[in-house]
Design an enzyme around this catalytic site. Structure first.
Site, PDB file in Angstrom:
ATOM      1  CG  HIS A   1      -6.240  15.009  35.020  1.00 40.24           C
ATOM      2  ND1 HIS A   1      -7.229  14.153  34.147  1.00 40.24           N
ATOM      3  CD2 HIS A   1      -6.074  15.989  34.510  1.00 40.24           C
ATOM      4  CE1 HIS A   1      -7.371  15.378  33.112  1.00 40.24           C
ATOM      5  NE2 HIS A   1      -6.590  16.338  33.497  1.00 40.24           N
TER       6      HIS A   1
ATOM      7  NE  ARG B   1     -17.292   7.675  39.807  1.00 41.37           N
ATOM      8  CZ  ARG B   1     -16.430   7.128  40.692  1.00 41.37           C
ATOM      9  NH1 ARG B   1     -15.069   6.950  40.231  1.00 41.37           N
ATOM     10  NH2 ARG B   1     -16.711   6.515  41.991  1.00 41.37           N
ATOM     11  CG  ASP B   2     -11.863  12.990  32.748  1.00 41.78           C
ATOM     12  OD1 ASP B   2     -11.184  13.805  32.807  1.00 41.78           O
ATOM     13  OD2 ASP B   2     -12.403  12.622  31.572  1.00 41.78           O
TER      14      ASP B   2
ATOM     15  CB  VAL C   1     -11.153  22.021  31.199  1.00 34.31           C
ATOM     16  CG1 VAL C   1     -12.253  22.940  31.822  1.00 34.31           C
ATOM     17  CG2 VAL C   1     -12.089  21.198  30.106  1.00 34.31           C
TER      18      VAL C   1
ATOM     19  CG  ASN D   1      -2.448  18.011  31.752  1.00 32.59           C
ATOM     20  OD1 ASN D   1      -1.438  17.347  31.803  1.00 32.59           O
ATOM     21  ND2 ASN D   1      -3.544  17.282  31.506  1.00 32.59           N
TER      22      ASN D   1
ATOM     23  CG  HIS E   1      -8.759  19.970  35.533  1.00 36.57           C
ATOM     24  ND1 HIS E   1      -8.854  21.154  34.804  1.00 36.57           N
ATOM     25  CD2 HIS E   1      -8.333  18.958  34.722  1.00 36.57           C
ATOM     26  CE1 HIS E   1      -8.359  21.038  33.470  1.00 36.57           C
ATOM     27  NE2 HIS E   1      -8.198  19.765  33.454  1.00 36.57           N
TER      28      HIS E   1
HETATM   29  P1  DGP Z   1      -7.414  18.611  30.868  1.00 33.69           P
HETATM   30  O1  DGP Z   1      -6.909  17.931  29.447  1.00 33.69           O
HETATM   31  O2  DGP Z   1      -6.080  18.396  31.649  1.00 33.69           O
HETATM   32  O3  DGP Z   1      -7.879  19.991  30.572  1.00 33.69           O
HETATM   33  O4  DGP Z   1      -8.472  17.916  31.291  1.00 33.69           O
HETATM   34  C1  DGP Z   1      -9.844  18.032  30.862  1.00 33.69           C
HETATM   35  C2  DGP Z   1     -10.564  17.107  31.388  1.00 33.69           C
HETATM   36  O5  DGP Z   1     -11.925  17.177  31.414  1.00 33.69           O
HETATM   37  C3  DGP Z   1     -10.676  15.622  29.968  1.00 33.69           C
HETATM   38  O6  DGP Z   1     -10.087  14.685  30.922  1.00 33.69           O
HETATM   39  C4  DGP Z   1     -12.077  15.649  29.964  1.00 33.69           C
HETATM   40  C5  DGP Z   1     -12.706  16.366  31.243  1.00 33.69           C
HETATM   41  N1  DGP Z   1     -14.168  16.931  30.833  1.00 33.69           N
HETATM   42  C6  DGP Z   1     -14.166  17.881  29.846  1.00 33.69           C
HETATM   43  N2  DGP Z   1     -15.431  18.298  29.970  1.00 33.69           N
HETATM   44  C7  DGP Z   1     -16.071  17.631  30.925  1.00 33.69           C
HETATM   45  C8  DGP Z   1     -17.779  17.606  31.362  1.00 33.69           C
HETATM   46  O7  DGP Z   1     -18.329  18.424  30.894  1.00 33.69           O
HETATM   47  N3  DGP Z   1     -17.849  16.849  32.415  1.00 33.69           N
HETATM   48  C9  DGP Z   1     -16.857  15.791  32.903  1.00 33.69           C
HETATM   49  N4  DGP Z   1     -17.138  15.111  33.865  1.00 33.69           N
HETATM   50  N5  DGP Z   1     -15.604  15.900  32.395  1.00 33.69           N
HETATM   51  C10 DGP Z   1     -15.351  16.698  31.511  1.00 33.69           C
END
Ligand code: DGP
Length: 114
Positions: free
Chosen positions: A102, A29-30, A96, A87, A100
């Site tokens: 979404h 989960r995000d 990140v 993205n 990944h």
């Molecule tokens: P993007 O913006 O497409 O690179 O999405 C990165 C996503 O990763 C963002 O929606 C927040 C999520 N995210 C960042 N750090 C962490 C983490 O440590 N744990 C989790 N579960 N999600 C994270």
């Protein structure tokens, strides 16, 4: 990549709410959900962006989408509808740098995306 936060999640060094795992792919989960269901599906292997894919990654990327399909069904959003987004690079909102997908659902989605 020792500094990559998603590599650390894949290795179990940082906790995450895992929803699916297999030998090549995991999903959790995000941390900052943008919808009632917001799950990230990632390859275990570090790949920074879509620009870094090569022909040998075709099966792996298919596996990300097959995992998303399965998770959408498990989460009860397969019929109501869901969105998958990858993205690529900062201009598209990538923060990140580990590929990944979404998986977002559980609310109506607008189009075009912001
Ligand atoms: P993007 O913006 O497409 O690179 O999405 C990165 C996503 O990763 C963002 O929606 C927040 C999520 N995210 C960042 N750090 C962490 C983490 O440590 N744990 C989790 N579960 N999600 C994270």
């Amino acid at each position: 990549m020792s500094e990559c936060i998603f590599c650390k999640i894949a290795k179990g060094e940082i906790p995450a709410e895992m929803v699916y795992e297999n030998d090549q792919v995991l999903a959790f989960r995000d941390l900052n959900p943008q919808a009632p269901v917001h799950i990230l599906v990632i390859p275990r292997r570090h790949i920074a962006t879509l620009n870094d894919l090569d022909e040998g990654d075709a099966d792996l990327m298919g596996r990300l989408y097959l995992a998303a399909k399965r998770i959408a069904a498990d989460e009860g959003i397969a019929e109501s509808g869901y969105r998958t987004v990858i993205n690529c690079n900062a201009g598209a909102g990538q923060t990140v740098f580990h590929v990944h997908l979404h998986l977002l659902g559980g609310r109506p989605m607008g189009w075009p995306p912001g």
